[in-house]
Write an enzyme that holds these catalytic residues in place. Structure first.
Site, PDB file in Angstrom:
ATOM      1  N   GLU A   1       0.845  -1.191   0.000  1.00  0.00           N
ATOM      2  CA  GLU A   1       0.000   0.000   0.000  1.00  0.00           C
ATOM      3  C   GLU A   1       0.881   1.242   0.000  1.00  0.00           C
ATOM      4  OE1 GLU A   1      -3.466   0.281  -0.277  1.00  0.00           O
ATOM      5  OE2 GLU A   1      -2.508   2.190  -0.734  1.00  0.00           O
TER       6      GLU A   1
ATOM      7  N   LYS B   1       8.335  -1.612  -2.144  1.00  0.00           N
ATOM      8  CA  LYS B   1       7.677  -0.851  -1.074  1.00  0.00           C
ATOM      9  C   LYS B   1       8.721  -0.256  -0.128  1.00  0.00           C
ATOM     10  CE  LYS B   1       4.916   0.858   1.834  1.00  0.00           C
ATOM     11  NZ  LYS B   1       4.166   2.081   1.570  1.00  0.00           N
TER      12      LYS B   1
ATOM     13  N   CYS C   1       5.822   4.655   9.317  1.00  0.00           N
ATOM     14  CA  CYS C   1       6.410   3.879   8.212  1.00  0.00           C
ATOM     15  C   CYS C   1       7.865   4.184   7.899  1.00  0.00           C
ATOM     16  CB  CYS C   1       5.573   4.089   6.956  1.00  0.00           C
ATOM     17  SG  CYS C   1       3.921   3.389   7.104  1.00  0.00           S
TER      18      CYS C   1
HETATM   19  N1  LIG Z   1      -0.569   3.224   8.326  1.00  0.00           N
HETATM   20  C1  LIG Z   1      -0.407   3.458   7.018  1.00  0.00           C
HETATM   21  O1  LIG Z   1      -0.763   4.507   6.501  1.00  0.00           O
HETATM   22  C2  LIG Z   1       0.257   2.422   6.154  1.00  0.00           C
HETATM   23  C3  LIG Z   1       0.455   2.682   4.800  1.00  0.00           C
HETATM   24  C4  LIG Z   1       1.068   1.711   4.010  1.00  0.00           C
HETATM   25  C5  LIG Z   1       1.458   0.500   4.568  1.00  0.00           C
HETATM   26  N2  LIG Z   1       1.258   0.277   5.897  1.00  0.00           N
HETATM   27  C6  LIG Z   1       1.643  -1.022   6.461  1.00  0.00           C
HETATM   28  O2  LIG Z   1       0.456  -1.714   6.846  1.00  0.00           O
HETATM   29  C7  LIG Z   1       0.684  -2.542   7.993  1.00  0.00           C
HETATM   30  C8  LIG Z   1      -0.287  -2.182   9.119  1.00  0.00           C
HETATM   31  O3  LIG Z   1      -0.335  -0.788   9.291  1.00  0.00           O
HETATM   32  P1  LIG Z   1      -0.394  -0.036  10.698  1.00  0.00           P
HETATM   33  O4  LIG Z   1       0.920  -0.102  11.380  1.00  0.00           O
HETATM   34  O5  LIG Z   1      -0.928   1.284  10.394  1.00  0.00           O
HETATM   35  O6  LIG Z   1      -1.310  -0.977  11.533  1.00  0.00           O
HETATM   36  P2  LIG Z   1      -2.016  -0.740  12.935  1.00  0.00           P
HETATM   37  O7  LIG Z   1      -1.066  -1.101  14.035  1.00  0.00           O
HETATM   38  O8  LIG Z   1      -2.694   0.585  12.979  1.00  0.00           O
HETATM   39  O9  LIG Z   1      -3.148  -1.837  12.839  1.00  0.00           O
HETATM   40  C9  LIG Z   1      -2.868  -3.190  12.794  1.00  0.00           C
HETATM   41  C10 LIG Z   1      -4.090  -3.919  13.333  1.00  0.00           C
HETATM   42  O10 LIG Z   1      -3.923  -5.316  13.087  1.00  0.00           O
HETATM   43  C11 LIG Z   1      -4.651  -5.999  14.088  1.00  0.00           C
HETATM   44  N3  LIG Z   1      -4.206  -7.391  14.085  1.00  0.00           N
HETATM   45  C12 LIG Z   1      -2.991  -7.873  14.431  1.00  0.00           C
HETATM   46  N4  LIG Z   1      -2.985  -9.212  14.267  1.00  0.00           N
HETATM   47  C13 LIG Z   1      -4.197  -9.581  13.792  1.00  0.00           C
HETATM   48  C14 LIG Z   1      -4.780 -10.826  13.416  1.00  0.00           C
HETATM   49  N5  LIG Z   1      -4.113 -11.971  13.477  1.00  0.00           N
HETATM   50  N6  LIG Z   1      -6.069 -10.831  12.994  1.00  0.00           N
HETATM   51  C15 LIG Z   1      -6.760  -9.680  12.907  1.00  0.00           C
HETATM   52  N7  LIG Z   1      -6.248  -8.471  13.242  1.00  0.00           N
HETATM   53  C16 LIG Z   1      -4.993  -8.436  13.678  1.00  0.00           C
HETATM   54  C17 LIG Z   1      -4.341  -5.222  15.332  1.00  0.00           C
HETATM   55  O11 LIG Z   1      -5.326  -5.445  16.320  1.00  0.00           O
HETATM   56  C18 LIG Z   1      -4.332  -3.766  14.828  1.00  0.00           C
HETATM   57  O12 LIG Z   1      -5.578  -3.143  15.034  1.00  0.00           O
HETATM   58  C19 LIG Z   1       2.148  -2.305   8.354  1.00  0.00           C
HETATM   59  O13 LIG Z   1       2.906  -3.315   7.748  1.00  0.00           O
HETATM   60  C20 LIG Z   1       2.466  -0.957   7.723  1.00  0.00           C
HETATM   61  O14 LIG Z   1       3.831  -0.821   7.416  1.00  0.00           O
HETATM   62  C21 LIG Z   1       0.658   1.204   6.690  1.00  0.00           C
HETATM   63  O1  LIG Z   2       8.606  17.339   2.088  1.00  0.00           O
HETATM   64  C1  LIG Z   2       8.255  16.729   3.105  1.00  0.00           C
HETATM   65  C2  LIG Z   2       7.266  15.700   3.100  1.00  0.00           C
HETATM   66  C3  LIG Z   2       6.960  15.057   4.286  1.00  0.00           C
HETATM   67  N1  LIG Z   2       7.590  15.387   5.448  1.00  0.00           N
HETATM   68  C4  LIG Z   2       7.272  14.649   6.683  1.00  0.00           C
HETATM   69  O2  LIG Z   2       7.452  13.276   6.431  1.00  0.00           O
HETATM   70  C5  LIG Z   2       6.591  12.490   7.268  1.00  0.00           C
HETATM   71  C6  LIG Z   2       5.844  11.458   6.454  1.00  0.00           C
HETATM   72  O3  LIG Z   2       4.917  12.104   5.612  1.00  0.00           O
HETATM   73  P1  LIG Z   2       4.085  11.342   4.471  1.00  0.00           P
HETATM   74  O4  LIG Z   2       4.999  10.533   3.683  1.00  0.00           O
HETATM   75  O5  LIG Z   2       3.279  12.343   3.765  1.00  0.00           O
HETATM   76  O6  LIG Z   2       3.090  10.433   5.332  1.00  0.00           O
HETATM   77  P2  LIG Z   2       3.034   8.849   5.640  1.00  0.00           P
HETATM   78  O7  LIG Z   2       1.640   8.524   6.009  1.00  0.00           O
HETATM   79  O8  LIG Z   2       4.112   8.485   6.586  1.00  0.00           O
HETATM   80  O9  LIG Z   2       3.301   8.150   4.210  1.00  0.00           O
HETATM   81  C7  LIG Z   2       4.505   7.489   3.885  1.00  0.00           C
HETATM   82  O10 LIG Z   2       4.527   6.182   4.423  1.00  0.00           O
HETATM   83  C8  LIG Z   2       3.405   5.351   3.976  1.00  0.00           C
HETATM   84  C9  LIG Z   2       3.477   4.044   4.736  1.00  0.00           C
HETATM   85  O11 LIG Z   2       4.409   3.169   4.204  1.00  0.00           O
HETATM   86  C10 LIG Z   2       3.512   5.178   2.466  1.00  0.00           C
HETATM   87  O12 LIG Z   2       2.451   4.350   2.023  1.00  0.00           O
HETATM   88  C11 LIG Z   2       3.461   6.549   1.791  1.00  0.00           C
HETATM   89  O13 LIG Z   2       3.603   6.420   0.395  1.00  0.00           O
HETATM   90  C12 LIG Z   2       4.591   7.425   2.355  1.00  0.00           C
HETATM   91  O14 LIG Z   2       4.507   8.746   1.820  1.00  0.00           O
HETATM   92  C13 LIG Z   2       5.693  13.494   7.984  1.00  0.00           C
HETATM   93  O15 LIG Z   2       6.204  13.729   9.277  1.00  0.00           O
HETATM   94  C14 LIG Z   2       5.819  14.743   7.136  1.00  0.00           C
HETATM   95  O16 LIG Z   2       5.579  15.917   7.868  1.00  0.00           O
HETATM   96  C15 LIG Z   2       8.563  16.385   5.461  1.00  0.00           C
HETATM   97  O17 LIG Z   2       9.144  16.680   6.498  1.00  0.00           O
HETATM   98  N2  LIG Z   2       8.865  17.028   4.291  1.00  0.00           N
END
Ligand SMILES: NC(=O)c1ccc[n+]([C@@H]2O[C@H](COP(=O)([O-])OP(=O)(O)OC[C@H]3O[C@@H](n4cnc5c(N)ncnc54)[C@H](O)[C@@H]3O)[C@@H](O)[C@H]2O)c1
Ligand SMILES: O=c1ccn([C@@H]2O[C@H](COP(=O)(O)OP(=O)(O)O[C@H]3O[C@H](CO)[C@@H](O)[C@H](O)[C@H]3O)[C@@H](O)[C@H]2O)c(=O)[nH]1
Length: 457
Positions: A160, A219, A275
């Site tokens: 994602e 990723k 992340c």
């Molecule tokens: N947060 C983001 O914006 C984002 C974006 C891209 C990728 N990711 C990736 O997605 C993954 C999860 O993201 P997060 O850290 O935001 O998660 P999170 O900690 O917010 O949520 C994870 C959830 O998974 C649940 N869980 C754990 N084991 C389970 C099981 N066996 N069955 C059902 N539920 C279960 C937990 O209760 C928890 O609510 C990570 O690998 C992260 O790197 C996150």
């Molecule tokens: O020019 C910039 C852009 C961002 N940030 C900071 O960087 C951090 C991360 O920002 P952003 O990347 O926008 O948010 P995330 O939700 O952490 O998203 C990143 O991490 C996700 C989880 O893996 C990925 O899916 C996304 O593509 C990746 O952008 C934050 O503290 C921002 O304030 C800066 O300081 N300067």
């Protein structure tokens, strides 16, 4: 074609699969989590969802109860699903082999074992969590060793790329969707099936299909490259401060080169979020495991530069306030790791406040979205040896920016919330002690305008 999708867990599984439900009314999507409080929030009658994300409520309102369901009944959902997204957390390991850098795959493994135990029919299992390269192989081994006869599992990687705060627009209009599969006829067929789901709203030229290991590594690589840009611009900001150059002007000039591009060049007090740091450390560990110490050191430096930037910022505050902030009141505006989210994981604000605490300052903090209980939990976790009541003697949570600035010597902008641009800075100036300082950790406000009011910026 399938009728049932299941996603194990929340973010990014929650928003992603909620958008799939909206865009694919013919597919039934069930989001399950072990955490009952979170599922109750997803199901709450007044749509008080467990995460703050602009646009998410509209998505859930449209599909919940139609073809989008939230449940804690993991086993039932596994049994019914044709395709399962595993979106569980993969935090950095805190102990054992690889502590401090390797990803903790315990949650992924447990979810995989549960699927193998419960499934009575064949399924496509999709890695949505961010995982080290070749995790899909471990998942396949576990599934094949524990599955019932007649059950076959195809494993796909579909990382994602959404960013928090813009998750819904990112999902509606992604730069790309990446799908990795084994390059066997069965693997390609599973990949085609997932492509056809995204093709309901994503132009097919933006759906990239690659091998499994390339998908997993892409990723980590994407996050490492994005974070590297921020550390690069932050390193240049230190040179700017030493030379009198202006980092915004430098970033603007660099970004005009079409090979570099203007995005993600905003100097800041440091990147946060769940992340970037985790995924770079994951890449560092992978490099070390592959006996590539120079590569590991290269990527580690991106994280170290980020730590340096936060320390440099705190030191600048102390130095500027005449080398002491003891008993001085500092207003910290923003606690979330970025604007438009309530998420505080790895937020720079936590480090800054901890630094100010150790200088024995008094801190007023205000954030428009973060729950007070979350702020206390984060500050307690950052200083486990300090009792909470001692923290609460030094830190006050305020209900507005103006209130936070009252009697303060300095304002520190830690999160780029738009409302901090729109504050009545004249009124803030009247309420502060003089000289009144502003430290803009996000280059958010018009420094010249503030100087005209009387601030030292
Ligand atoms: N947060 C983001 O914006 C984002 C974006 C891209 C990728 N990711 C990736 O997605 C993954 C999860 O993201 P997060 O850290 O935001 O998660 P999170 O900690 O917010 O949520 C994870 C959830 O998974 C649940 N869980 C754990 N084991 C389970 C099981 N066996 N069955 C059902 N539920 C279960 C937990 O209760 C928890 O609510 C990570 O690998 C992260 O790197 C996150
Ligand atoms: O020019 C910039 C852009 C961002 N940030 C900071 O960087 C951090 C991360 O920002 P952003 O990347 O926008 O948010 P995330 O939700 O952490 O998203 C990143 O991490 C996700 C989880 O893996 C990925 O899916 C996304 O593509 C990746 O952008 C934050 O503290 C921002 O304030 C800066 O300081 N300067």
């Amino acid at each position: 074609m399938w009728e049932n999708f299941l996603t194990l867990s929340e973010a990014p599984g929650g928003p992603t699969c909620a958008v799939i439900a909206v865009k694919c009314p013919h597919i039934q999507v069930t989001i399950v989590d072990l955490n009952e409080a979170r599922i109750n929030a997803w199901n709450s009658p007044d749509f008080k969802l467990p995460i703050y994300e602009p646009g998410l409520e509209d998505v859930v309102r449209e599909a919940r109860g139609r073809n989008l369901f939230f449940s804690t009944n993991v086993d039932k959902a596994i049994e019914e699903a044709d395709l399962i997204f595993v979106s569980v957390n993969t935090p950095t390991k805190k102990s054992g082999v690889g502590a401090g850098s390797a990803a903790d795959l315990n949650y992924v493994e447990r979810a995989t074992r549960r699927i193998a135990t419960v499934a009575n029919s064949s399924k496509i299992v999709v890695e949505k969590s961010t995982v080290p390269c070749r995790t899909a192989e471990s998942m396949r081994t576990i599934l094949e060793a524990n599955s019932k006869p007649n059950c076959r599992f195809d494993i796909l990687s579909n990382p994602e790329f959404l960013a928090e705060g813009t998750a819904i627009t990112d999902l509606y209009n992604p730069d790309r969707v990446l799908i990795g599969s084994l390059q066997t006829p069965e693997g390609k067929a599973a990949s085609d099936a997932l492509v056809s789901v995204y093709a309901n709203w994503v132009p097919t030229e933006r759906i990239l299909t690659v091998g499994l290991w390339s998908s997993e590594l892409s990723k980590l690589a994407a996050n490492a490259m994005l974070a590297q840009r921020i550390s690069s611009i932050n390193a240049l900001s230190a040179i700017c401060e030493a030379t009198g150059a202006n980092i915004d002007e430098v970033a603007h000039a660099i970004g005009y080169d079409s090979r570099v591009g203007p995005k993600f060049l905003k100097a800041s007090v440091g990147f946060g979020g769940s992340c970037f740091q985790k995924d770079i450390l994951n890449l560092v560990y992978l490099s070390e495991s592959c006996h590539l110490p120079e590569v590991a050191a290269y990527w580690r430096q991106v994280v170290e530069m980020n730590e340096y930037q936060k320390r440099r910022f705190s030191k600048r505050v102390v130095d500027t306030l005449f080398n002491t902030i003891t008993d001085k009141r500092i207003a910290v505006l923003g606690f979330a790791f970025k604007a438009d989210t309530g998420d505080t994981r790895e937020s720079a604000a936590i480090t800054l406040i901890k630094d100010f605490q150790s200088e024995r300052a008094l801190i007023n903090v205000y954030d428009p979205q973060v729950e007070h209980s979350q702020i206390w939990a984060d500050l307690q976790e950052a200083s486990p040896q300090v009792p909470l009541d001692a923290i609460q003697k030094q830190v006050t949570i305020c209900s507005s920016a103006l209130e936070a600035c009252k009697d303060a010597e300095a304002v520190v902008i830690a999160t780029e919330w738009k409302e901090f641009q729109e504050i009545d800075w004249e009124a803030v100036y009247q309420k502060m002690n003089k000289p009144a300082f502003v430290f803009d950790g996000r280059l958010l406000v018009d420094a010249e305008k503030l100087r005209q009011i009387g601030f030292k910026v």
